[in-house]
Design a protein around this motif. Sequence first.
Motif, PDB file in Angstrom:
ATOM      1  N   UNK A 159      -1.919   9.117 -14.588  1.00 52.22           N
ATOM      2  CA  UNK A 159      -1.527   7.703 -14.698  1.00 52.22           C
ATOM      3  C   UNK A 159      -1.435   7.029 -13.329  1.00 52.22           C
ATOM      4  N   UNK A 160      -0.990   7.768 -12.304  1.00 55.61           N
ATOM      5  CA  UNK A 160      -0.891   7.141 -10.979  1.00 55.61           C
ATOM      6  C   UNK A 160      -2.280   6.783 -10.451  1.00 55.61           C
ATOM      7  N   UNK A 161      -3.217   7.706 -10.594  1.00 52.67           N
ATOM      8  CA  UNK A 161      -4.575   7.406 -10.112  1.00 52.67           C
ATOM      9  C   UNK A 161      -5.169   6.246 -10.912  1.00 52.67           C
ATOM     10  N   UNK A 162      -4.942   6.265 -12.221  1.00 53.68           N
ATOM     11  CA  UNK A 162      -5.427   5.172 -13.079  1.00 53.68           C
ATOM     12  C   UNK A 162      -4.831   3.831 -12.645  1.00 53.68           C
ATOM     13  N   UNK A 163      -3.550   3.831 -12.326  1.00 55.17           N
ATOM     14  CA  UNK A 163      -2.900   2.585 -11.887  1.00 55.17           C
ATOM     15  C   UNK A 163      -3.530   2.065 -10.602  1.00 55.17           C
ATOM     16  N   UNK A 164      -3.718   2.958  -9.637  1.00 59.83           N
ATOM     17  CA  UNK A 164      -4.301   2.527  -8.353  1.00 59.83           C
ATOM     18  C   UNK A 164      -5.708   1.996  -8.572  1.00 59.83           C
ATOM     19  N   UNK A 165      -6.484   2.705  -9.412  1.00 56.40           N
ATOM     20  CA  UNK A 165      -7.858   2.258  -9.690  1.00 56.40           C
ATOM     21  C   UNK A 165      -7.880   0.847 -10.261  1.00 56.40           C
ATOM     22  N   UNK A 211      -6.461  -3.832  -4.710  1.00 53.35           N
ATOM     23  CA  UNK A 211      -6.679  -3.246  -3.379  1.00 53.35           C
ATOM     24  C   UNK A 211      -6.765  -1.716  -3.452  1.00 53.35           C
ATOM     25  N   UNK A 218     -11.609  11.216  -3.489  1.00 53.51           N
ATOM     26  CA  UNK A 218     -10.647  11.001  -2.401  1.00 53.51           C
ATOM     27  C   UNK A 218     -10.498  12.273  -1.583  1.00 53.51           C
ATOM     28  N   UNK A 238      -0.995   4.801 -22.038  1.00 52.98           N
ATOM     29  CA  UNK A 238      -1.290   6.205 -22.333  1.00 52.98           C
ATOM     30  C   UNK A 238      -0.429   6.700 -23.496  1.00 52.98           C
ATOM     31  N   UNK A 278       0.835  -1.210   0.000  1.00 52.42           N
ATOM     32  CA  UNK A 278       0.000   0.000   0.000  1.00 52.42           C
ATOM     33  C   UNK A 278       0.868   1.257   0.000  1.00 52.42           C
ATOM     34  N   UNK A 301       0.922   1.165 -17.333  1.00 51.94           N
ATOM     35  CA  UNK A 301      -0.161   2.150 -17.534  1.00 51.94           C
ATOM     36  C   UNK A 301       0.346   3.285 -18.428  1.00 51.94           C
ATOM     37  N   UNK A 345       1.060   4.402  -2.818  1.00 51.60           N
ATOM     38  CA  UNK A 345       0.546   5.763  -2.609  1.00 51.60           C
ATOM     39  C   UNK A 345       1.573   6.726  -2.023  1.00 51.60           C
ATOM     40  N   UNK A 394       3.006   0.681 -13.003  1.00 54.40           N
ATOM     41  CA  UNK A 394       2.856   2.071 -13.433  1.00 54.40           C
ATOM     42  C   UNK A 394       3.402   2.262 -14.849  1.00 54.40           C
ATOM     43  N   UNK A 438      -9.756   9.179 -13.565  1.00 53.68           N
ATOM     44  CA  UNK A 438      -8.794   9.635 -12.563  1.00 53.68           C
ATOM     45  C   UNK A 438      -9.335  10.853 -11.821  1.00 53.68           C
ATOM     46  N   UNK A 490      -8.226   0.191  -0.370  1.00 54.21           N
ATOM     47  CA  UNK A 490      -7.274   0.209   0.749  1.00 54.21           C
ATOM     48  C   UNK A 490      -6.178   1.237   0.492  1.00 54.21           C
ATOM     49  N   UNK A 491      -5.660   1.246  -0.725  1.00 58.03           N
ATOM     50  CA  UNK A 491      -4.597   2.195  -1.057  1.00 58.03           C
ATOM     51  C   UNK A 491      -5.074   3.637  -0.898  1.00 58.03           C
ATOM     52  N   UNK A 492      -6.232   3.945  -1.451  1.00 58.23           N
ATOM     53  CA  UNK A 492      -6.727   5.319  -1.321  1.00 58.23           C
ATOM     54  C   UNK A 492      -6.912   5.699   0.148  1.00 58.23           C
TER      55      UNK A 492
END
Lengths: 309, 309
Positions: free
Chosen positions: B208-214, B218, A295, A269, A194, A265, A198, A262, A288, B221-223
């Motif tokens: 891209x980071x938000x897209x990856x987490x989505x 988990x 969030x 893109x 996690x 992804x 993040x 990452x 996003x 949990x990450x958010x």
Amino acid sequence: MAAFSFNKLVIFGVGLIGGSLARALRERDGVSGARTVVGVGRSAASTARALELGVIDAAATFDDPVALRAALAGADIVLLAAPVAQTQPLLERIAPLLDAATIVTDAGSTKSDVVAAARAALGSRVAQFVPGHPIAGRESSGVDAALADLYVDRNVVLCALPENAPRDVERVAAMWRASGAAVHEMSPEQHDRVLASVSHLPHVLSFALVEQILGSPDAALKFSFAAGGFRDFTRIAASSPEMWRDICVANRAALLDELDDYTAVLARLRAAIEAGDGAALEAVFARSREARSGWQAGGSKTGTDDASK
Amino acid sequence: MAAFSFNKLVIFGVGLIGGSLARALRERDGVSGARTVVGVGRSAASTARALELGVIDAAATFDDPVALRAALAGADIVLLAAPVAQTQPLLERIAPLLDAATIVTDAGSTKSDVVAAARAALGSRVAQFVPGHPIAGRESSGVDAALADLYVDRNVVLCALPENAPRDVERVAAMWRASGAAVHEMSPEQHDRVLASVSHLPHVLSFALVEQILGSPDAALKFSFAAGGFRDFTRIAASSPEMWRDICVANRAALLDELDDYTAVLARLRAAIEAGDGAALEAVFARSREARSGWQAGGSKTGTDDASK
């Protein structure tokens, strides 16, 4: 208000993180007992300021065995708030001096490596060690930046070991709750995954952008036209190089997994940009934005993460 | 205070960017002349609020040729402050209605594509078009967010064409200086390379980071354990999907160059992480921190870039 009682807390590394816990437990309501806090540093100079500020009652240095023994005698809880790379040597040094009833915990940003270090240093006494991570910080560091309310409404993760007595885990949890935090339990692997996602990955990505610009022939021109987007994206590129070096090395397995995901992804893109596929780009960006806006709306995510560890 | 005089300014797209210029030229000292501002929108509804706020004196709609002709008659300057993808159709529509003495400029975030659109739409009359980009914005958009001081101490880039008369370029520069901005000249290619690096790429990386987490199992949990580092890094992932889609497509060549350079830097960091090469990581992080801290200390980089274009 969570109730918590202690007689003697020993903090290794009285900077922002350790100092803020000391201040919280001395200044917040609902905490009782003798509440003596002893700070341990590398040198007398490193704890002098904490003594002067009244954050700690007494100090000892790491390399003075007599003072260290006196500091640890009768301690309820020992908190390691030093850089994670120091966990194993610290635990090796204090292991022979620990009372059987003392609980040791830590504030490190990574947990799998800390657990391995604790097992190596403590052997069968690892049951006394409850791994933890307060996800809190400020842009400034050092004991002068310590705040009694640093942990209010912040998350603390405990990664209890199978060997830990449940009442010891609960006691560490109660300490953090008394400082104002919300306490959660995870496995070390889950914690590291996690946080890699993040926190650790965004730091690497942010450092990388500044590094890329520095390496380009028109770096000065680029910096002079950088504005708010750059400012926000790279704020964390001003973080401590030593601390982030240690985190990247300590959590390398989880961080590499996240970095590879990452990169995949980003490749997707890149293909959409190259193809001029506006619909695909807009779909990603809209998803996003919605997630990020949700969030932000969902809670108080103030402060920085891991500013001082 | 820079002196600037105008009789009639026509703004296509009276949102944050166009509205702020109108307010600056009406409210700031040192501006003289009749100072009539006419707003043009897609519909009467889109300019009604600007009229109500007194940001513009009169309004016309894009698809009413009679009103549009009246709006453009005798205009000193026309500003296009609509999304860059609309540049060519807008210029095609207004070309036959333009007085020979009217200067047209724009506020688009990309310049090579805008220049190509202007050449296609205006032919030999492209000499009347002075491409520009005010690097300014706010998190909120629309005419209600317009500020008379939005451009104070911000950078405006003009990408003068070989066909432009120097006095026309100077007149556009004087207009932006009167709004408080510092004006710079660059080629469209240089502008697009610089902005790709310090604005467009960070936006893509953040989305891209938000897209990856989505996309991870988990995600929730990450958010829920994301903190200040994530907040700063992803603030720009809440930007307009439509606007950033258009920018990525319009500036794709420069953006892909920067993205590929960035990916190479990331691969280098990945290798250092995998090798546990703390010294290499620390060297990069320390360089980045020094550059980022120096940049922050060097000037007032407030606001967001391109919030509304």
